[in-house]
Every structure is written in C-alpha cells, then in structure tokens.
Design an enzyme around this catalytic site. Structure first.
Site, PDB file in Angstrom:
ATOM      1  N   ARG A  87      33.650  44.657  27.266  1.00  0.00           N
ATOM      2  CA  ARG A  87      32.526  45.275  27.991  1.00  0.00           C
ATOM      3  C   ARG A  87      32.436  46.765  27.678  1.00  0.00           C
ATOM      4  O   ARG A  87      31.340  47.307  27.509  1.00  0.00           O
ATOM      5  CB  ARG A  87      32.712  45.045  29.492  1.00  0.00           C
ATOM      6  CG  ARG A  87      32.475  43.602  29.918  1.00  0.00           C
ATOM      7  CD  ARG A  87      32.953  43.329  31.330  1.00  0.00           C
ATOM      8  NE  ARG A  87      32.523  42.010  31.791  1.00  0.00           N
ATOM      9  CZ  ARG A  87      33.017  41.375  32.847  1.00  0.00           C
ATOM     10  NH1 ARG A  87      33.974  41.957  33.563  1.00  0.00           N
ATOM     11  NH2 ARG A  87      32.559  40.186  33.195  1.00  0.00           N
ATOM     12  N   SER A  91      42.849  32.755  35.691  1.00  0.00           N
ATOM     13  CA  SER A  91      42.615  32.729  37.138  1.00  0.00           C
ATOM     14  C   SER A  91      42.870  34.102  37.738  1.00  0.00           C
ATOM     15  O   SER A  91      43.854  34.768  37.411  1.00  0.00           O
ATOM     16  CB  SER A  91      43.534  31.701  37.805  1.00  0.00           C
ATOM     17  OG  SER A  91      43.357  30.414  37.255  1.00  0.00           O
ATOM     18  N   ASP A 149      46.470  39.360  36.772  1.00  0.00           N
ATOM     19  CA  ASP A 149      47.761  40.006  36.530  1.00  0.00           C
ATOM     20  C   ASP A 149      48.849  39.423  37.435  1.00  0.00           C
ATOM     21  O   ASP A 149      49.955  39.126  36.988  1.00  0.00           O
ATOM     22  CB  ASP A 149      47.644  41.515  36.749  1.00  0.00           C
ATOM     23  CG  ASP A 149      46.578  42.140  35.869  1.00  0.00           C
ATOM     24  OD1 ASP A 149      46.792  42.186  34.649  1.00  0.00           O
ATOM     25  OD2 ASP A 149      45.539  42.559  36.393  1.00  0.00           O
ATOM     26  N   ASP A 182      41.326  18.562  36.303  1.00  0.00           N
ATOM     27  CA  ASP A 182      40.784  19.191  37.495  1.00  0.00           C
ATOM     28  C   ASP A 182      41.221  18.388  38.711  1.00  0.00           C
ATOM     29  O   ASP A 182      41.430  17.177  38.611  1.00  0.00           O
ATOM     30  CB  ASP A 182      39.254  19.253  37.430  1.00  0.00           C
ATOM     31  CG  ASP A 182      38.662  20.269  38.395  1.00  0.00           C
ATOM     32  OD1 ASP A 182      38.282  21.369  37.935  1.00  0.00           O
ATOM     33  OD2 ASP A 182      38.599  19.983  39.606  1.00  0.00           O
ATOM     34  N   HIS A 203      43.201  44.067  35.842  1.00  0.00           N
ATOM     35  CA  HIS A 203      41.856  43.523  35.640  1.00  0.00           C
ATOM     36  C   HIS A 203      41.165  43.585  36.997  1.00  0.00           C
ATOM     37  O   HIS A 203      41.089  42.618  37.742  1.00  0.00           O
ATOM     38  CB  HIS A 203      41.933  42.085  35.136  1.00  0.00           C
ATOM     39  CG  HIS A 203      40.593  41.402  35.055  1.00  0.00           C
ATOM     40  ND1 HIS A 203      39.532  41.922  34.347  1.00  0.00           N
ATOM     41  CD2 HIS A 203      40.152  40.241  35.610  1.00  0.00           C
ATOM     42  CE1 HIS A 203      38.493  41.106  34.453  1.00  0.00           C
ATOM     43  NE2 HIS A 203      38.850  40.088  35.228  1.00  0.00           N
TER      44      HIS A 203
END
Length: 324
Positions: A154, A122, A126, A37, A178
């Site tokens: 979902r 992230s 796409d 990170d 997405h």
C-alpha cells in the site's frame, strides 16, 4: 521418475481464504489445494467453484475440501480463519476470538503429522503468529505471518501515484505491528535505487507538498476505509498470500516484510512483528536488520511495546506457555 507434489491447505474459506485460493490457482502455484472450514459445506462449495476454473488456467491444480487429518504431507498451511474487525475496532480487538480458534486448531493440525510451514493471515497477525509458533512447537523459521507485506504494498502504491512511477520500482517497507503502531522506515525507501529522502530534498519545488506522515496514516487506515465500503478487505491480502506461497515454493530468496519471530534481532525476543526477511523453501532464511534512524528505532520500540502489552493484558502469553 519421482516428482514432489506441491500441496497447500487453506484453513478458513471466507473472503480472504477464497481470494487467496483463487490467486494461487490462477497462478498455478501448487499441484493440490485443500480447502478447510468449520463450515464444511462452505469449504465444499468453494472447492467445487474453484475446480471449475481449471479449464481456463495454464496448469492443473486439484482442489478439494478436507479436514485437519489430511495435513500430514502438506507443504504450506495457510491460516485465514478468524473474525474481521468491526467498525470502530482495531485488529487487536479480534485477539480473544482468534486466540481461542488457534488453541483448538493447531494441536489438531500437528496431530496429523504436519511438519511444513505455517503462513498466517488471521488478525491480529503478529500475535496470532506468535501463538501458532508457541502452540505448534515448530522452528521459528517455519511459522510466518503476512505481517506488513500488504502495508508495504500500500505504501508503494501511494508513492507510485504521487511520483508517477511503477510501484514495483519502489523499494521500502512499513515495519512493526500490522496495525495502528506500524511505521514507514523512510530512511530505507528508494526509487530505482535512489533514496526517496534525497529525491524529495533535490526536488522540493515538485514534491515539497508531500506529507510523509500523512502517507503513513493513509496506509494504516485504508483497510478500514475499505471495510466501511465493502465489509472487509480480501483481494490485496489474498494476492499477498499467493505471492508469499509462490516465493516459498520457488525458493526465491526474495525479501518481503513479514511477521517473524524475533530472537535478538532489533533488540527484541519472544515476539512476532513485521520486519524484512529473506524467504526460501525452508521458510525464513534470515531477518534483515536495517540500520534504522534514532526516530525509527523509537517507533519500532513503541510498536513492539503495544504488542507485548496487549498480549500480557489478556493473559494469553502465560496461558500459551503453559500448554507447550
């Protein structure tokens, strides 16, 4: 006796990255897990916390913080770094910051000698997956986005509640972006092998109230419903990352709706979007081209147009192509 050590690195140790790490560790998916990170102290803290789970799991996974220089022999680099969309934004609205992060990060990863598989979560996934592919120079089968894997889950969850059947007995996908332009390929949704549309036609008295368009809208919006209530989503996508990672290591040949680089499939090229694909130890083995209805083909075309227009409007396609 030589044994291959399965190594995974997660870049971005926020809620999504740490949830993915927790799922990977609890399922014993890899032998070594590296947490990276920009906030190094956060990565160290997450690594320490995760390492204290080992005594309660069925396998030993070494967890530690690291840097990009540690990625030369890593099998899978999971990228979760980037800002979540704020209330009122779409996932596409986070592109500017996300693209800049990738432009800085990916060359450093490749400089380590990394030659494995990128798994990107992230957002906007796409477009970020496309950028990672262009910047990294890796073959398209080894740059994979989580795509509509979570959206498809979902969809199955909503259908399972309506039809009173286990979601794992429901087969089908949402496809495309997405995001808001995704669609459900209803012509290929089945329940235990029986087409959903046939079930609805035969049992109109029982299921005549079902609004398929509303289900798709619910799938599109539920992430933002979660965001409004708790700030962001992370358990679902964290487990999706673990699921895909496990499928790669196990050479499962499982079909998952992923963000894939298209090269002629569905009549599209130079684009990443959500489509069903066979996942193996080498990444994407094959993109499954479903025979979509005319209406579904048009929805797919509109979804890919959204992705192309947004990328072109920000100038990132030319910018990235100039760097490779």
């Amino acid at each position: 006796m030589q044994q291959h050590i399965r190594k995974v690195a997660i870049i971005g140790t926020g809620l999504v990255g740490s949830s993915a790490a927790y799922s990977i560790l609890n399922q014993g998916i890899c032998d070594e897990l590296i947490m990276i990170d920009i906030n190094k102290e956060r990565a160290i803290g997450e690594s320490l916390d995760l390492s204290h789970c080992i005594d309660f799991t069925n396998s030993r996974t070494k967890v530690h913080a690291g840097t990009y220089q540690d990625l030369g022999d890593v099998d899978i680099v999971v990228i979760t770094a980037g800002p979540p969309p704020k209330p009122g934004q779409t996932r596409l609205d986070t592109l500017g910051i996300g693209a800049k992060i990738m432009e800085d990060m990916i060359p450093q990863i490749m400089a380590s000698g990394f030659n494995g598989i990128f798994l990107i979560a992230s957002n906007p996934v796409d477009i970020i997956t496309y950028l990672v592919w262009k910047i990294s120079g890796l073959p398209r089968n080894r740059v994979i986005g989580t795509g509509t894997s979570l959206d498809s889950s979902r969809l199955k969850t909503y259908l399972s509640e309506i039809l009173d059947v286990d979601p794992r007995s429901i087969y089908g996908y949402t496809m495309g972006e997405h995001g808001d332009s995704q669609f459900a390929a209803w012509s290929h949704v089945s329940i235990g092998g029986k087409p959903l549309l046939q079930i609805l036609d035969e049992r109109k008295g029982e299921f005549g109230h079902i609004d398929l368009d509303q289900i798709v809208e619910d799938v599109k919006k539920v992430g933002f419903e979660i965001l409004k209530r708790k700030g962001t989503t992370y358990y679902g996508i964290g487990n999706a990352i673990a699921f895909i990672t496990k499928s790669i290591f196990n050479d499962d040949h499982r079909i998952i709706a992923l963000s894939c680089v298209l090269d002629g499939e569905y009549g599209e090229s130079e684009l990443c979007t959500g489509v069903p694909a066979i996942i193996t130890r080498e990444g994407i083995k094959e993109i499954i081209e479903l025979r979509l209805t005319v209406e579904e083909q048009e929805k797919f075309r509109k979804s890919t147009a959204v992705l192309r227009d947004y990328l072109a409007s920000l100038g990132y396609e030319e910018k990235i192509l100039a760097t490779v």
